[in-house]
Write a protein that holds these residues in place. Structure first.
Motif, mmCIF file in Angstrom:
data_model
loop_
_atom_site.group_PDB
_atom_site.id
_atom_site.type_symbol
_atom_site.label_atom_id
_atom_site.label_comp_id
_atom_site.label_asym_id
_atom_site.label_seq_id
_atom_site.Cartn_x
_atom_site.Cartn_y
_atom_site.Cartn_z
ATOM 1 N N VAL A 62 0.915 -1.260 -0.013
ATOM 2 C CA VAL A 62 -0.107 0.024 -0.032
ATOM 3 C C VAL A 62 0.900 1.331 0.198
ATOM 4 O O VAL A 62 0.816 2.009 -0.721
ATOM 5 N N TYR A 63 1.536 1.312 0.686
ATOM 6 C CA TYR A 63 2.395 2.611 1.011
ATOM 7 C C TYR A 63 3.546 2.763 0.083
ATOM 8 O O TYR A 63 3.757 3.615 -0.630
ATOM 9 N N GLN A 64 4.246 1.808 -0.387
ATOM 10 C CA GLN A 64 5.322 1.304 -1.431
ATOM 11 C C GLN A 64 4.597 2.144 -2.644
ATOM 12 O O GLN A 64 5.272 2.719 -3.491
ATOM 13 N N GLU A 65 3.576 1.343 -3.141
ATOM 14 C CA GLU A 65 2.950 1.684 -4.381
ATOM 15 C C GLU A 65 2.543 3.336 -4.489
ATOM 16 O O GLU A 65 2.746 3.834 -5.578
ATOM 17 N N MET A 66 1.769 3.570 -3.383
ATOM 18 C CA MET A 66 1.458 4.944 -3.428
ATOM 19 C C MET A 66 2.550 6.136 -3.453
ATOM 20 O O MET A 66 2.462 7.319 -3.992
ATOM 21 N N LEU A 67 3.503 5.832 -2.783
ATOM 22 C CA LEU A 67 4.755 6.506 -2.554
ATOM 23 C C LEU A 67 5.657 6.630 -3.872
ATOM 24 O O LEU A 67 5.776 7.818 -4.273
ATOM 25 N N ALA A 68 5.649 5.760 -4.695
ATOM 26 C CA ALA A 68 6.537 5.632 -5.814
ATOM 27 C C ALA A 68 5.546 5.898 -7.035
ATOM 28 O O ALA A 68 6.015 6.771 -7.986
ATOM 29 N N HIS A 69 4.352 5.318 -7.307
ATOM 30 C CA HIS A 69 3.612 5.496 -8.410
ATOM 31 C C HIS A 69 3.079 6.838 -8.582
ATOM 32 O O HIS A 69 2.938 7.370 -9.728
ATOM 33 N N VAL A 70 2.472 7.299 -7.814
ATOM 34 C CA VAL A 70 1.708 8.530 -7.828
ATOM 35 C C VAL A 70 2.602 9.591 -8.384
ATOM 36 O O VAL A 70 2.459 10.381 -9.388
ATOM 37 N N PRO A 71 3.911 9.819 -7.728
ATOM 38 C CA PRO A 71 4.626 10.959 -8.366
ATOM 39 C C PRO A 71 5.096 10.743 -9.751
ATOM 40 O O PRO A 71 4.983 11.533 -10.682
ATOM 41 N N LEU A 72 5.716 9.503 -10.170
ATOM 42 C CA LEU A 72 6.274 9.206 -11.290
ATOM 43 C C LEU A 72 4.986 9.386 -12.393
ATOM 44 O O LEU A 72 5.290 9.596 -13.454
ATOM 45 N N LEU A 73 3.761 8.763 -12.083
ATOM 46 C CA LEU A 73 2.777 8.650 -13.020
ATOM 47 C C LEU A 73 2.179 9.909 -13.257
ATOM 48 O O LEU A 73 1.804 10.468 -14.457
ATOM 49 N N ALA A 74 2.334 10.877 -12.252
ATOM 50 C CA ALA A 74 1.751 12.184 -12.327
ATOM 51 C C ALA A 74 2.713 13.160 -13.240
ATOM 52 O O ALA A 74 2.228 13.955 -14.050
ATOM 53 N N HIS A 75 3.848 12.933 -12.959
ATOM 54 C CA HIS A 75 4.978 13.585 -13.889
ATOM 55 C C HIS A 75 4.922 13.089 -15.229
ATOM 56 O O HIS A 75 4.835 13.627 -16.099
ATOM 57 N N GLY A 76 4.935 11.722 -15.626
ATOM 58 C CA GLY A 76 4.779 11.151 -16.848
ATOM 59 C C GLY A 76 5.899 10.894 -17.871
ATOM 60 O O GLY A 76 5.915 10.054 -18.798
ATOM 61 N N ALA A 77 7.036 11.616 -17.197
ATOM 62 C CA ALA A 77 8.140 11.457 -17.934
ATOM 63 C C ALA A 77 9.480 11.696 -17.168
ATOM 64 O O ALA A 77 10.416 12.084 -17.302
ATOM 65 N N ALA A 78 9.304 11.355 -15.966
ATOM 66 C CA ALA A 78 10.384 11.104 -14.938
ATOM 67 C C ALA A 78 11.549 9.966 -15.348
ATOM 68 O O ALA A 78 11.395 8.753 -15.261
#
Length: 289
Positions: A62-78
């Protein structure tokens, strides 16, 4: 080692939780903190730092997915991601799941956390430790962000303890200012901000500090069972407010392109968007009330 004894976590005055221990695996006093790893009857293996639960095998996703996937997918090109803390390797593994990630630097101050996690909780970090895109540094994250070149990373993910003891320096004005400097033009930083029902000051104070260096400051939530007290908040500070407003279908498209869609147990495009819809008792902390 101890069998069928109880470990009590007393994170809050007058309230806590306890785990029935099947087997104690390690108890170490490092140069920075007391570390304990044990096998529980209910949550698999559990890591404690200074008596506070950091991660369990049962609900770490839960914690790991939300901490990593949310910012990277929001950015889209990190392409370049800096991780501060996260010595168990779980955030590093999720960051490297993104096919768009070209370089991931993890800076963890306590090498004993890395050693014990790799030995006793190997499934958390998986193959991330040997991925050629990963650089794992045992060192001070404050010094690293202070010395990192300007615009050298697209995203910063901070997985630290609460702002006491070894984790306190990761919540300062200087730290956030340096994060803003080392980030590219659409860069963002996320960090854990505690459970606001019990730790309202943490979200309120970190939001105030982040706002000095970033134009878009907010938070999003995740329901982590062993972080007791209600929703865990993850602080959000971005140079571009549009990153927080990406629609569900675009997030889905990005997740598919990055190779994430269908691999998660908590994160979905809908959860991603919905996590920013805060209950009023949390939202009011962002405005300092």
């Amino acid at each position: 080692m101890a069998i069928d004894s109880w470990v009590h976590e007393t994170l809050y005055a007058g309230w806590g939780q306890r785990f029935l221990v099947k087997r104690e695996l390690a108890r170490v006093k490092s140069a920075f903190q007391d570390i304990m790893v044990f096998e529980s009857h209910s949550h698999g293996r559990v890591l404690l730092l200074d008596g506070v639960v950091q991660i369990t095998e049962a609900d770490e996703f839960v914690y790991q997915e939300m901490l990593a996937h949310v910012p990277l997918l929001a950015h889209g090109a990190a392409k370049r991601v800096l991780i501060i803390g996260a010595g168990d390797g779980g955030v590093l593994r999720r960051v490297l799941q993104h096919g768009t990630t070209e370089r991931a630097v993890m800076v963890e101050i306590d090498g004993e956390v890395i050693r014990l996690a790799r030995e006793f909780m190997p499934g958390i970090g998986g193959d991330a430790w040997t991925d050629p895109r990963a650089e794992v540094i045992v060192g001070d994250g404050i010094d690293y962000v202070r010395q990192a070149p300007a615009a050298s990373f697209d995203a910063v993910i901070v997985d630290s303890t609460d702002p006491i003891g070894v984790g306190e320096v990761l919540f300062t004005d200087e730290f956030y200012a340096n994060c803003a400097r080392l980030l590219t033009g659409r860069g963002l930083v996320v960090n854990q901000c505690g459970v606001p029902f019990m730790q309202a000051d943490e979200l309120r104070e970190t939001s105030r500090r982040r706002a000095k260096s970033f134009p878009d400051v907010f938070a999003y939530v995740a329901a982590v069972p062993t972080y007791v007290g209600g929703f865990m908040t993850l602080g959000w500070a971005a140079k571009d407010a549009g990153l927080r407003e990406v629609g569900v279908e675009e997030i889905r498209r990005r997740a598919m392109a990055a190779g994430i869609l269908g691999t998660t147990r908590y994160w979905t495009p809908e959860i991603h968007q919905g996590a920013f819809n805060l209950p009023p008792y949390i939202a009011e902390q962002l405005s300092g009330r």
